[in-house]
Write an enzyme that holds these catalytic residues in place. Sequence first.
Site, mmCIF file in Angstrom:
data_model
loop_
_atom_site.group_PDB
_atom_site.id
_atom_site.type_symbol
_atom_site.label_atom_id
_atom_site.label_comp_id
_atom_site.label_asym_id
_atom_site.label_seq_id
_atom_site.Cartn_x
_atom_site.Cartn_y
_atom_site.Cartn_z
ATOM 1 N N ASP A 33 -8.592 0.977 -2.854
ATOM 2 C CA ASP A 33 -8.130 2.363 -2.767
ATOM 3 C C ASP A 33 -8.468 2.894 -1.375
ATOM 4 O O ASP A 33 -9.637 3.016 -1.018
ATOM 5 C CB ASP A 33 -8.835 3.183 -3.850
ATOM 6 C CG ASP A 33 -8.194 4.531 -4.100
ATOM 7 O OD1 ASP A 33 -7.297 4.921 -3.324
ATOM 8 O OD2 ASP A 33 -8.595 5.185 -5.069
ATOM 9 N N LYS B 123 -4.050 0.676 -2.223
ATOM 10 C CA LYS B 123 -3.420 1.797 -2.913
ATOM 11 C C LYS B 123 -3.590 3.030 -2.053
ATOM 12 O O LYS B 123 -4.674 3.278 -1.529
ATOM 13 C CB LYS B 123 -4.051 2.043 -4.280
ATOM 14 C CG LYS B 123 -3.359 3.170 -5.056
ATOM 15 C CD LYS B 123 -4.040 3.481 -6.374
ATOM 16 C CE LYS B 123 -5.327 4.212 -6.220
ATOM 17 N NZ LYS B 123 -5.200 5.566 -5.619
ATOM 18 N N GLU C 271 -2.865 7.261 -1.920
ATOM 19 C CA GLU C 271 -2.440 8.487 -2.587
ATOM 20 C C GLU C 271 -1.270 9.035 -1.787
ATOM 21 O O GLU C 271 -1.410 9.360 -0.610
ATOM 22 C CB GLU C 271 -3.602 9.462 -2.692
ATOM 23 C CG GLU C 271 -4.678 8.938 -3.624
ATOM 24 C CD GLU C 271 -5.706 9.973 -4.021
ATOM 25 O OE1 GLU C 271 -5.522 11.168 -3.711
ATOM 26 O OE2 GLU C 271 -6.699 9.579 -4.656
ATOM 27 N N GLU D 218 -0.536 9.468 -12.211
ATOM 28 C CA GLU D 218 -1.740 9.991 -12.846
ATOM 29 C C GLU D 218 -1.543 11.415 -13.333
ATOM 30 O O GLU D 218 -1.083 12.277 -12.583
ATOM 31 C CB GLU D 218 -2.915 9.943 -11.854
ATOM 32 C CG GLU D 218 -4.221 10.422 -12.462
ATOM 33 C CD GLU D 218 -5.426 10.179 -11.576
ATOM 34 O OE1 GLU D 218 -6.515 10.685 -11.948
ATOM 35 O OE2 GLU D 218 -5.315 9.520 -10.536
#
Length: 198
Positions: A34, A64, A66, A133
């Site tokens: 992340d 990953k 955001e 999410e």
Amino acid sequence: ALGYDSTLPVTFDEVASRTAAVARATEDALVVADMPFLSFGVDEAESVRNAGRLLKEANADAVKIESGPHTVDVTRRMTEVGIPVMAHLGLTPQHVNRLGGYDRQGTDRSRAEEMRDLATAHEQAGAFSLVLEHVPANLAETVAEDLSIPVIGIGAGPDVDGQVLVFTDVVGLSDEVPPFAEQFGDVAGEIERAVSAY
């Protein structure tokens, strides 16, 4: 685990260290690192360099990020140089200050449409999968139908390709369990009882 109130203070080196530990302990698992706050999205070259370091130095298989409108081009560039990218839409904890909390995202029509467009844009930019999410189940189902890449849900209903369950939530080690998570055990309570008994 690190004692922070949010994900914002987590450093690149902390992510790299823990990713490397996970990579050393796995054989067949896909290890996705992340990308921490401000390690991507500010400068494209630095974003690519940081992501590449997680593959080279921490032995991650992918990163990953955001995602938002600002990450479509960096997703494209990362994938062009051989860095697999997992996009992340909906509740993005690194944007908690802008979002004003950890509320469900995509609940109105315009935001839901924007999320669908961003999901498609990230797939077209080369993302190999997408995390959604804390979004309404019907939105997650629609996004999963729109895309050919796997859509992984975190509190996004049953109609996605996979589910994330955070280990500390599942076993009862979290201070607060998100409204979309389920606790299947009480490890913290068992630890307290064992220590008290001792």
